[in-house]
Design a protein around this motif. Structure first.
Motif, PDB file in Angstrom:
ATOM      1  N   LYS A 134       0.810  -1.210   0.000  1.00  0.00           N
ATOM      2  CA  LYS A 134       0.000   0.000   0.000  1.00  0.00           C
ATOM      3  C   LYS A 134       0.851   1.270   0.000  1.00  0.00           C
ATOM      4  N   PHE A 135       2.154   1.112   0.059  1.00  0.00           N
ATOM      5  CA  PHE A 135       3.024   2.291   0.133  1.00  0.00           C
ATOM      6  C   PHE A 135       4.366   1.986  -0.516  1.00  0.00           C
ATOM      7  N   SER A 136       5.089   3.039  -0.813  1.00  0.00           N
ATOM      8  CA  SER A 136       6.476   2.932  -1.274  1.00  0.00           C
ATOM      9  C   SER A 136       7.259   4.083  -0.659  1.00  0.00           C
ATOM     10  N   VAL A 137       8.566   3.898  -0.518  1.00  0.00           N
ATOM     11  CA  VAL A 137       9.418   4.871   0.177  1.00  0.00           C
ATOM     12  C   VAL A 137      10.523   5.358  -0.752  1.00  0.00           C
ATOM     13  N   TYR A 138      10.789   6.671  -0.716  1.00  0.00           N
ATOM     14  CA  TYR A 138      11.871   7.283  -1.498  1.00  0.00           C
ATOM     15  C   TYR A 138      12.595   8.274  -0.591  1.00  0.00           C
ATOM     16  N   ILE A 139      13.913   8.255  -0.670  1.00  0.00           N
ATOM     17  CA  ILE A 139      14.725   9.088   0.225  1.00  0.00           C
ATOM     18  C   ILE A 139      15.681   9.948  -0.593  1.00  0.00           C
ATOM     19  N   HIS A 140      15.636  11.252  -0.361  1.00  0.00           N
ATOM     20  CA  HIS A 140      16.603  12.180  -0.948  1.00  0.00           C
ATOM     21  C   HIS A 140      17.488  12.672   0.187  1.00  0.00           C
ATOM     22  N   ALA A 141      18.691  12.107   0.291  1.00  0.00           N
ATOM     23  CA  ALA A 141      19.638  12.469   1.352  1.00  0.00           C
ATOM     24  C   ALA A 141      20.683  13.406   0.759  1.00  0.00           C
ATOM     25  N   SER A 142      20.623  14.682   1.132  1.00  0.00           N
ATOM     26  CA  SER A 142      21.432  15.701   0.455  1.00  0.00           C
ATOM     27  C   SER A 142      22.867  15.807   0.946  1.00  0.00           C
ATOM     28  N   LYS A 143      23.166  15.253   2.146  1.00  0.00           N
ATOM     29  CA  LYS A 143      24.523  15.399   2.678  1.00  0.00           C
ATOM     30  C   LYS A 143      25.198  14.060   2.950  1.00  0.00           C
ATOM     31  N   ASP A 144      24.606  13.286   3.848  1.00  0.00           N
ATOM     32  CA  ASP A 144      25.237  12.045   4.292  1.00  0.00           C
ATOM     33  C   ASP A 144      24.422  10.830   3.869  1.00  0.00           C
ATOM     34  N   THR A 145      25.109   9.703   3.712  1.00  0.00           N
ATOM     35  CA  THR A 145      24.417   8.449   3.402  1.00  0.00           C
ATOM     36  C   THR A 145      23.683   7.962   4.646  1.00  0.00           C
ATOM     37  N   PRO A 146      22.379   7.729   4.551  1.00  0.00           N
ATOM     38  CA  PRO A 146      21.612   7.338   5.740  1.00  0.00           C
ATOM     39  C   PRO A 146      21.992   5.959   6.262  1.00  0.00           C
ATOM     40  N   VAL A 147      21.921   5.808   7.573  1.00  0.00           N
ATOM     41  CA  VAL A 147      22.053   4.514   8.231  1.00  0.00           C
ATOM     42  C   VAL A 147      20.639   4.083   8.602  1.00  0.00           C
ATOM     43  N   HIS A 148      20.231   2.884   8.148  1.00  0.00           N
ATOM     44  CA  HIS A 148      18.839   2.483   8.297  1.00  0.00           C
ATOM     45  C   HIS A 148      18.625   1.514   9.458  1.00  0.00           C
ATOM     46  N   THR A 149      17.448   1.656  10.072  1.00  0.00           N
ATOM     47  CA  THR A 149      17.042   0.744  11.140  1.00  0.00           C
ATOM     48  C   THR A 149      15.736   0.037  10.782  1.00  0.00           C
ATOM     49  N   SER A 150      15.190   0.335   9.624  1.00  0.00           N
ATOM     50  CA  SER A 150      13.928  -0.279   9.189  1.00  0.00           C
ATOM     51  C   SER A 150      14.096  -0.911   7.818  1.00  0.00           C
ATOM     52  N   ARG A 151      13.526  -2.094   7.634  1.00  0.00           N
ATOM     53  CA  ARG A 151      13.614  -2.788   6.354  1.00  0.00           C
ATOM     54  C   ARG A 151      12.902  -2.031   5.242  1.00  0.00           C
ATOM     55  N   TYR A 152      11.942  -1.199   5.597  1.00  0.00           N
ATOM     56  CA  TYR A 152      11.191  -0.480   4.579  1.00  0.00           C
ATOM     57  C   TYR A 152      12.000   0.649   3.938  1.00  0.00           C
ATOM     58  N   PHE A 153      13.119   1.013   4.560  1.00  0.00           N
ATOM     59  CA  PHE A 153      13.933   2.125   4.061  1.00  0.00           C
ATOM     60  C   PHE A 153      15.216   1.664   3.382  1.00  0.00           C
ATOM     61  N   LEU A 154      15.509   0.373   3.457  1.00  0.00           N
ATOM     62  CA  LEU A 154      16.739  -0.145   2.860  1.00  0.00           C
ATOM     63  C   LEU A 154      16.727   0.017   1.341  1.00  0.00           C
ATOM     64  N   ASN A 155      17.832   0.560   0.825  1.00  0.00           N
ATOM     65  CA  ASN A 155      18.019   0.717  -0.628  1.00  0.00           C
ATOM     66  C   ASN A 155      16.916   1.541  -1.293  1.00  0.00           C
ATOM     67  N   ARG A 156      16.392   2.519  -0.561  1.00  0.00           N
ATOM     68  CA  ARG A 156      15.345   3.368  -1.116  1.00  0.00           C
ATOM     69  C   ARG A 156      15.850   4.778  -1.435  1.00  0.00           C
ATOM     70  N   GLU A 157      17.177   4.976  -1.369  1.00  0.00           N
ATOM     71  CA  GLU A 157      17.734   6.290  -1.704  1.00  0.00           C
ATOM     72  C   GLU A 157      17.713   6.513  -3.216  1.00  0.00           C
ATOM     73  N   ILE A 158      17.439   7.745  -3.619  1.00  0.00           N
ATOM     74  CA  ILE A 158      17.528   8.126  -5.028  1.00  0.00           C
ATOM     75  C   ILE A 158      18.774   8.974  -5.211  1.00  0.00           C
ATOM     76  N   ARG A 159      19.136   9.218  -6.460  1.00  0.00           N
ATOM     77  CA  ARG A 159      20.274  10.104  -6.710  1.00  0.00           C
ATOM     78  C   ARG A 159      19.962  11.478  -6.136  1.00  0.00           C
ATOM     79  N   SER A 160      20.848  11.985  -5.302  1.00  0.00           N
ATOM     80  CA  SER A 160      20.584  13.223  -4.582  1.00  0.00           C
ATOM     81  C   SER A 160      21.649  14.263  -4.864  1.00  0.00           C
ATOM     82  N   ASP A 161      21.327  15.498  -4.515  1.00  0.00           N
ATOM     83  CA  ASP A 161      22.245  16.606  -4.715  1.00  0.00           C
ATOM     84  C   ASP A 161      22.134  17.554  -3.523  1.00  0.00           C
ATOM     85  N   GLU A 162      23.015  18.520  -3.474  1.00  0.00           N
ATOM     86  CA  GLU A 162      23.011  19.479  -2.370  1.00  0.00           C
ATOM     87  C   GLU A 162      21.704  20.270  -2.343  1.00  0.00           C
ATOM     88  N   VAL A 163      21.211  20.519  -1.147  1.00  0.00           N
ATOM     89  CA  VAL A 163      19.991  21.295  -0.962  1.00  0.00           C
ATOM     90  C   VAL A 163      20.291  22.471  -0.036  1.00  0.00           C
TER      91      VAL A 163
END
Length: 395
Positions: A134-163
């Motif tokens: 019922k959902f999907s997750v997308y992450i735009h991390a502009s500075k640091d690579t996120p450290v994940h604690t939830s399976r729903y967020f694993l490998n959900r980063e997109i190509r990001s740039d400075e904000v």
């Protein structure tokens, strides 16, 4: 006509019988000076309407308020759209006319705009659990690579740039998230969230509220003060008139058709990219993420947005940034208060600030306004986990 002619003939014979009637001036021979004055005023008004004034001195001949009094009295002049504007409006109209199809497999895209690790992943994990598909997750991390604690967020980063806050890079990040989320045809609703956002309702409540709404939730209001229309740049003309310039929070929830026109727009986006920033005109400080989407939707689909956001934030401290909730602030009473709000307040930047209230309507029915809340400090995580799971299940 016979009655009229008879009235005129009777009146003529009566006038001719009056003493001295032979000296009466013919109605067709009006004084020349009256004709001249009327003609002069008419030419001036038409000229002022057809050729916008650049100097105001001549206007004061007719009004102490100058040209504004004349332009307020005159009907608005219609501007001919350029080829680019016509093309943009035709394409957008076609996109908006496409039917919205909600199926059992339809999903909501949760798009997180964050500098790095999301501090509330564990809370979101509890929120998403049991609602896979019922959902999907997308992450735009502009500075640091996120450290994940939830399976729903694993490998959900997109190509990001400075904000950079307040600059067009914030809009670029939002459009980048939308573009990636649109690649999944099952995504029918798109929610923009920050790293300090938390859910205030259960997943089922939130899903039904957004998925079956007939509008998108884009914040939009008219602020005539220096931090509203006062930020409009003359360089944006003529495509973006000052009277259409709007303001609102950047945190939106929009349906697929609106997501498509947002990423497809180049004409109006380019005006904000090139001119909505500090230093372009005098002391104006245009903030792209506060004005682009509100202005865009106000101009192109005003009835398609609710003009408020489903993400609550507290501006009561009247600072540049909203209040941050700390652990001592997080109570059952706070959550109850936030989820019972059923009207949004607007405060203009004009004078001491005019406050207006607008009821939150969901498909014509008055409902509570908010599904999410921000800004919550990272240290509130454990208290929120204890409270939110119990509170959302009860609500």
């Amino acid at each position: 006509m016979k009655a009229v002619k008879g009235w005129l003939l009777g009146r003529t014979s009566y006038m001719q019988s009056l003493p001295g009637a032979r000296h009466h001036r013919s109605p067709s021979k009006k004084p020349v000076w009256i004709v001249a004055v009327v003609s002069l005023i008419t030419m001036f008004v038409i000229g002022a309407y057809m050729f916008p004034h650049h100097r105001n001195s001549a206007c004061y001949m007719f009004s102490s308020n100058g040209c504004k009094a004349l332009t307020d009295w005159l009907p608005p002049s219609s501007r001919e759209f350029s080829d680019d504007e016509i093309a943009a409006r035709v394409v957008i109209s076609e996109m908006l006319s496409s039917p919205r199809v909600i199926k059992k497999t339809s999903k909501i895209a949760f798009m997180f705009l964050t500098p790095g690790t999301l501090p509330f992943e564990k809370l979101w994990d509890l929120f998403f659990e049991g609602h896979e598909g019922k959902f999907s997750v997308y992450i735009h991390a502009s500075k640091d690579t996120p450290v994940h604690t939830s399976r729903y967020f694993l490998n959900r980063e997109i190509r990001s740039d400075e904000v950079v806050w307040g600059r067009i890079s914030m809009i670029d990040a939002e459009r980048r998230l939308l573009t990636n989320a649109l690649r999944d045809p099952e995504n029918q609703q798109f929610v923009l969230l920050s790293d300090s956002c938390v859910p205030l309702r259960s997943f089922e409540y939130m899903y039904n509220y957004m998925m079956y709404s007939n509008v998108s939730y884009v914040d939009c209001f008219d602020d005539p003060g220096p931090h509203g229309t006062g930020r409009h740049m003359d360089h944006m003309l003529p495509e973006i008139p000052k009277e259409d310039f709007r303001k609102g929070a950047q945190w939106f929830s929009m349906k697929r058709q609106h997501a498509v026109i947002t990423v497809a727009d180049s004409l109006y986006y380019s005006k904000f990219r090139d001119y909505c920033r500090p230093g372009v005109e005098r002391n104006k400080n245009c903030i792209a993420d506060e004005h682009y989407l509100p202005t865009f939707f106000h101009m192109l689909d005003p009835s398609g947005v609710a003009n408020w956001t489903v993400t609550y934030v507290d501006w009561s401290e009247k600072k540049w940034h909203p209040r941050t909730y700390m652990p001592n602030d997080v109570t059952h009473e706070l959550l109850k208060n936030l989820t019972s709000i059923d009207a949004v307040s607007r405060v203009t930047s004009e004078g001491t600030g005019e406050v207006t209230w607008t009821p939150c309507m969901w498909n014509g029915i008055k409902r509570p306004c908010y599904l999410f809340g921000r800004k919550f400090h990272a240290t509130t995580l454990h208290k929120l986990i204890a409270l939110v799971s119990n509170y959302t299940s009860m609500s």
